[in-house]
Design an enzyme around this catalytic site. Structure first.
Site, PDB file in Angstrom:
ATOM      1  N   TRP A 199      -0.825  -6.832  -6.412  1.00 55.02           N
ATOM      2  CA  TRP A 199      -1.146  -5.939  -7.504  1.00 55.02           C
ATOM      3  C   TRP A 199       0.046  -5.128  -8.008  1.00 55.02           C
ATOM      4  CZ3 TRP A 199      -3.731  -6.088 -11.499  1.00 55.02           C
ATOM      5  CH2 TRP A 199      -4.014  -4.944 -12.260  1.00 55.02           C
ATOM      6  N   THR A 244      -5.495   0.436  -3.367  1.00 57.17           N
ATOM      7  CA  THR A 244      -4.202   0.074  -3.986  1.00 57.17           C
ATOM      8  C   THR A 244      -4.229  -1.316  -4.620  1.00 57.17           C
ATOM      9  OG1 THR A 244      -3.425  -0.837  -1.890  1.00 57.17           O
ATOM     10  CG2 THR A 244      -2.898   1.482  -2.356  1.00 57.17           C
ATOM     11  N   HIS A 297       0.839  -1.209   0.000  1.00 54.35           N
ATOM     12  CA  HIS A 297       0.000   0.000   0.000  1.00 54.35           C
ATOM     13  C   HIS A 297       0.870   1.253   0.000  1.00 54.35           C
ATOM     14  CE1 HIS A 297      -3.918  -2.058   1.191  1.00 54.35           C
ATOM     15  NE2 HIS A 297      -3.019  -3.016   1.175  1.00 54.35           N
ATOM     16  N   ALA A 317      -5.847 -12.650  -0.327  1.00 55.06           N
ATOM     17  CA  ALA A 317      -6.396 -11.293  -0.625  1.00 55.06           C
ATOM     18  C   ALA A 317      -6.839 -11.206  -2.099  1.00 55.06           C
ATOM     19  CB  ALA A 317      -5.347 -10.229  -0.280  1.00 55.06           C
ATOM     20  N   ASP A 318      -6.372 -10.151  -2.795  1.00 59.71           N
ATOM     21  CA  ASP A 318      -6.804  -9.917  -4.189  1.00 59.71           C
ATOM     22  C   ASP A 318      -6.056 -10.795  -5.186  1.00 59.71           C
ATOM     23  OD1 ASP A 318      -4.428  -8.631  -3.510  1.00 59.71           O
ATOM     24  OD2 ASP A 318      -4.664  -7.164  -5.102  1.00 59.71           O
ATOM     25  N   ASP A 328      -6.499   5.488   2.147  1.00 57.48           N
ATOM     26  CA  ASP A 328      -6.456   4.098   1.715  1.00 57.48           C
ATOM     27  C   ASP A 328      -7.894   3.561   1.686  1.00 57.48           C
ATOM     28  OD1 ASP A 328      -3.979   1.724   2.015  1.00 57.48           O
ATOM     29  OD2 ASP A 328      -6.073   1.209   1.681  1.00 57.48           O
ATOM     30  N   GLU A 352       3.743  -4.184 -12.367  1.00 57.22           N
ATOM     31  CA  GLU A 352       5.140  -3.958 -12.743  1.00 57.22           C
ATOM     32  C   GLU A 352       5.560  -4.935 -13.843  1.00 57.22           C
ATOM     33  OE1 GLU A 352       6.091  -2.376  -8.230  1.00 57.22           O
ATOM     34  OE2 GLU A 352       6.826  -4.319  -8.866  1.00 57.22           O
ATOM     35  N   SER A 359       3.236  -5.969  -8.030  1.00 58.61           N
ATOM     36  CA  SER A 359       4.081  -6.876  -8.820  1.00 58.61           C
ATOM     37  C   SER A 359       3.442  -7.187 -10.168  1.00 58.61           C
ATOM     38  CB  SER A 359       4.326  -8.180  -8.055  1.00 58.61           C
ATOM     39  OG  SER A 359       5.107  -7.938  -6.907  1.00 58.61           O
TER      40      SER A 359
HETATM   41  C1  UDX Z   1       0.044  -6.424  -0.583  1.00 56.83           C
HETATM   42  C2  UDX Z   1      -0.910  -7.583  -0.905  1.00 56.83           C
HETATM   43  O1  UDX Z   1      -0.301  -8.798  -0.598  1.00 56.83           O
HETATM   44  C3  UDX Z   1      -1.249  -7.536  -2.382  1.00 56.83           C
HETATM   45  O2  UDX Z   1      -2.105  -8.632  -2.691  1.00 56.83           O
HETATM   46  C4  UDX Z   1      -1.956  -6.238  -2.677  1.00 56.83           C
HETATM   47  O3  UDX Z   1      -2.292  -6.189  -4.050  1.00 56.83           O
HETATM   48  C5  UDX Z   1      -1.040  -5.080  -2.302  1.00 56.83           C
HETATM   49  O4  UDX Z   1      -0.660  -5.184  -0.912  1.00 56.83           O
HETATM   50  P1  UDX Z   1       2.484  -7.397  -1.442  1.00 56.83           P
HETATM   51  O5  UDX Z   1       2.099  -8.746  -1.050  1.00 56.83           O
HETATM   52  O6  UDX Z   1       3.651  -6.798  -0.781  1.00 56.83           O
HETATM   53  O7  UDX Z   1       1.222  -6.378  -1.377  1.00 56.83           O
HETATM   54  O8  UDX Z   1       2.748  -7.502  -3.031  1.00 56.83           O
HETATM   55  P2  UDX Z   1       2.863  -6.386  -4.125  1.00 56.83           P
HETATM   56  O9  UDX Z   1       1.578  -5.632  -4.304  1.00 56.83           O
HETATM   57  O10 UDX Z   1       3.387  -7.075  -5.318  1.00 56.83           O
HETATM   58  O11 UDX Z   1       3.931  -5.327  -3.571  1.00 56.83           O
HETATM   59  C6  UDX Z   1       5.276  -5.741  -3.351  1.00 56.83           C
HETATM   60  C7  UDX Z   1       6.180  -4.574  -3.705  1.00 56.83           C
HETATM   61  O12 UDX Z   1       7.481  -4.874  -3.223  1.00 56.83           O
HETATM   62  C8  UDX Z   1       6.289  -4.362  -5.215  1.00 56.83           C
HETATM   63  O13 UDX Z   1       6.181  -2.971  -5.519  1.00 56.83           O
HETATM   64  C9  UDX Z   1       7.695  -4.874  -5.563  1.00 56.83           C
HETATM   65  O14 UDX Z   1       8.320  -4.111  -6.597  1.00 56.83           O
HETATM   66  C10 UDX Z   1       8.429  -4.699  -4.258  1.00 56.83           C
HETATM   67  N1  UDX Z   1       9.511  -5.709  -4.124  1.00 56.83           N
HETATM   68  C11 UDX Z   1       9.207  -7.023  -3.980  1.00 56.83           C
HETATM   69  C12 UDX Z   1      10.811  -5.257  -4.143  1.00 56.83           C
HETATM   70  O15 UDX Z   1      11.051  -4.058  -4.284  1.00 56.83           O
HETATM   71  N2  UDX Z   1      11.816  -6.167  -3.993  1.00 56.83           N
HETATM   72  C13 UDX Z   1      11.572  -7.498  -3.821  1.00 56.83           C
HETATM   73  O16 UDX Z   1      12.535  -8.271  -3.676  1.00 56.83           O
HETATM   74  C14 UDX Z   1      10.229  -7.953  -3.815  1.00 56.83           C
END
Ligand code: UDX
Length: 491
Positions: free
Chosen positions: A392, A153, A24, A412-413, A131, A397, A394
């Site tokens: 989301w 987000t 987020h 989650a989503d 948020d 990206e 990832s």
């Molecule tokens: C959380 C929830 O899990 C996800 O489902 C929701 O959509 C957003 O909030 P998260 O699980 O952390 O997010 O996954 P993601 O949304 O992909 O965000 C991870 C972030 O960490 C990405 O921006 C990615 O670029 C970053 N990342 C990940 C790094 O910078 N380095 C890494 O080694 C791994």
């Protein structure tokens, strides 16, 4: 010039408050920087815990030091100091903030000084961007006559399914514990491939197993589940909704959302939108230290030869799951760069150490690191596919980088995101609800070998559309300017 005239000259002051989780914060900080670039004053409101984590590795203050109108404020999340604050416990963090946030927020808003500390003239807050799961600020904003915009987000498809959950329940597509014991057990009885007909726009491809994992509950009256529904539906009573996506990717779903929420701002992909306006690469907003040796290792690999593996900042893997993925990757014959967060292996008594079997076998096959600069990795020429949990950020990206995906959604989503990757955008494969080395090997070989050209072609085409959206005159760029106009007109 008198004090009032001086004040009237000041730019709008936006307060932004993300749920204090990595995914987020990542996207909301990018929005904050886009607003700062447009000469607005911005205050980012972090929880004390998340601010301390960010200061350790991301140094927000130095990243934003170029914007005189940027400030940071913090509030307590209401949890005991020893609460782990890990992704598994996200709902506890959200529920606690919903309980303690209102009173602190009111105090923050009433003591203007708190928002303009650090010198420099600033207006009182003129617009809130919150948020999409934290509505505690709404009563205060309404009392003060301040417009508030939700920023959800997660993905548009997840938001829209959550928004329609009550219809899904009424249609009996989520088990009602006690009311109908037979249906109650279908999460276990395997009726997950039955189609869901009560989310408009998704009738042709949405199965029960693809619904956002929030609804995998034993009882539709589950309090956390009901909170998700309530918080999501509140978006319809705000001044608008911001989503991190773009019209060419999610147009049909965005059109559905515009029915109850006409004031919709799809301004993504935010990371490339910000890069386009900054004309430079982005600095980190990670809770973890990024290991740059990942880039050196990738530089030594042939083009498109590496599978990048990362399951985000929240996912936890059991040792068995980890080994199934590892053997599948090794048996595929392809090299891999695997991000294994120190805190991500359940029951790993050697905190932070990779299981010995994994460590031993990866020397020639791949590179296992704790955290990497993901955006740089995804655009590296050696990366041929992304084995992801479909968070989301990832997912977006990977779409923007034109990298095909293998999806293993965790919660989650992610469960609905992976369905869109495989069945709607067709830029990857969905491994949902399975964790088996044979399937992993098969999917890696398919996406890196037999069907590589097919997936690469579609992924590249969508990446070009993502780039167009954030360019001058593109849909996301136009929507962002419309958002700016709204904020400036709410003075
Ligand atoms: C959380 C929830 O899990 C996800 O489902 C929701 O959509 C957003 O909030 P998260 O699980 O952390 O997010 O996954 P993601 O949304 O992909 O965000 C991870 C972030 O960490 C990405 O921006 C990615 O670029 C970053 N990342 C990940 C790094 O910078 N380095 C890494 O080694 C791994």
């Amino acid at each position: 010039m008198g004090r009032q005239e001086a004040a009237d000259e000041l730019p709008p002051h936006v307060l932004i408050f993300p749920l204090p989780m990595q995914g987020h914060i990542n996207s909301m900080l990018k929005l904050a920087e886009l607003l700062c670039l447009s000469n607005l004053h911005v205050t980012m409101l972090f929880s004390e815990y998340s601010h301390s984590r960010l200061r350790r590795h991301a140094d927000i203050e130095s990243r934003f030091s170029r914007y005189p109108g940027f400030r940071v404020a913090t509030m307590c999340d209401g949890l005991p100091d020893d609460h782990p604050r890990v992704g598994e416990r996200t709902m506890e963090i959200m529920m606690s903030l919903l309980e303690v946030g209102g009173a602190q927020f009111r105090k923050l808003m009433e003591t203007t000084d708190a928002l303009s500390y650090g010198g420099g003239a600033r207006r009182r807050v003129t617009c809130l961007i919150m948020d999409g799961v934290l509505s505690f600020a709404v009563p205060v904003a309404q009392e003060m006559g301040i417009p508030f915009i939700y920023f959800r987000t997660s993905s548009p498809c997840s938001f829209w399914a959550n928004f329609c959950f009550n219809d899904v329940i009424q249609a009996g597509e989520i088990p009602l514990k006690g009311k109908d014991e037979d249906k109650y057990t279908y999460w276990k009885r395997g009726d997950l491939d039955l189609m869901v007909r009560s989310v408009p726009g998704m009738e042709g491809y949405l199965r029960r197993r693809d619904l956002p994992a929030f609804c995998r509950v034993d009882d539709a009256n589950d309090s956390e589940f009901q909170t998700i529904i309530r918080e999501t539906r509140r978006s319809a009573h705000s001044s608008g909704l911001i989503l991190n996506s773009f019209e060419d990717l999610d147009g049909p779903i965005l059109d559905q959302i515009r029915n109850p929420i006409p004031n919709l701002y799809s301004i993504g992909p935010l990371h490339t939108h910000l890069q386009a306006r900054l004309q430079s690469s982005l600095t980190s907003s990670s809770f973890y230290q990024e290991d740059r040796s990942s880039m050196t290792w990738l530089d030594s690999q042939p083009a498109k030869s590496v599978v990048y593996v990362s399951f985000g900042s929240v996912t936890l893997l059991s040792r068995n799951e980890l080994l199934e993925f590892w053997y599948g990757l090794v048996n595929s014959g392809h090299k891999f760069l695997w991000v294994m967060r120190p805190d991500s292996i359940i029951g790993d008594d050697e905190k932070g150490r990779v299981p010995v079997e994994v460590e031993e076998g990866t020397k020639e096959r791949g590179c296992v690191l704790g955290w990497v600069p993901q955006n740089e990795v995804l655009v590296h020429p050696s990366v041929g596919a992304f084995f992801t949990h479909c968070g989301w950020n990832s997912t977006l990206e990977s779409v923007a980088a034109g990298v095909p995906m293998i999806c293993w959604p965790y919660f989650a989503d992610q469960t609905i995101n992976s369905r869109f990757v495989s069945e709607v955008w067709r830029v990857g494969l969905d491994m949902k609800d399975s964790c088996d080395r044979v399937i992993v090997e098969k999917m890696v070989r398919e996406i890196m070998g037999e069907r590589r050209d097919e997936f690469e072609e579609r992924a590249r085409a969508m990446a070009d559309l993502a780039n167009k959206a954030v360019s001058e005159g593109g849909t996301s760029s136009t929507n962002f300017n419309r958002l700016l106009h709204f904020i400036k007109s709410s003075l």
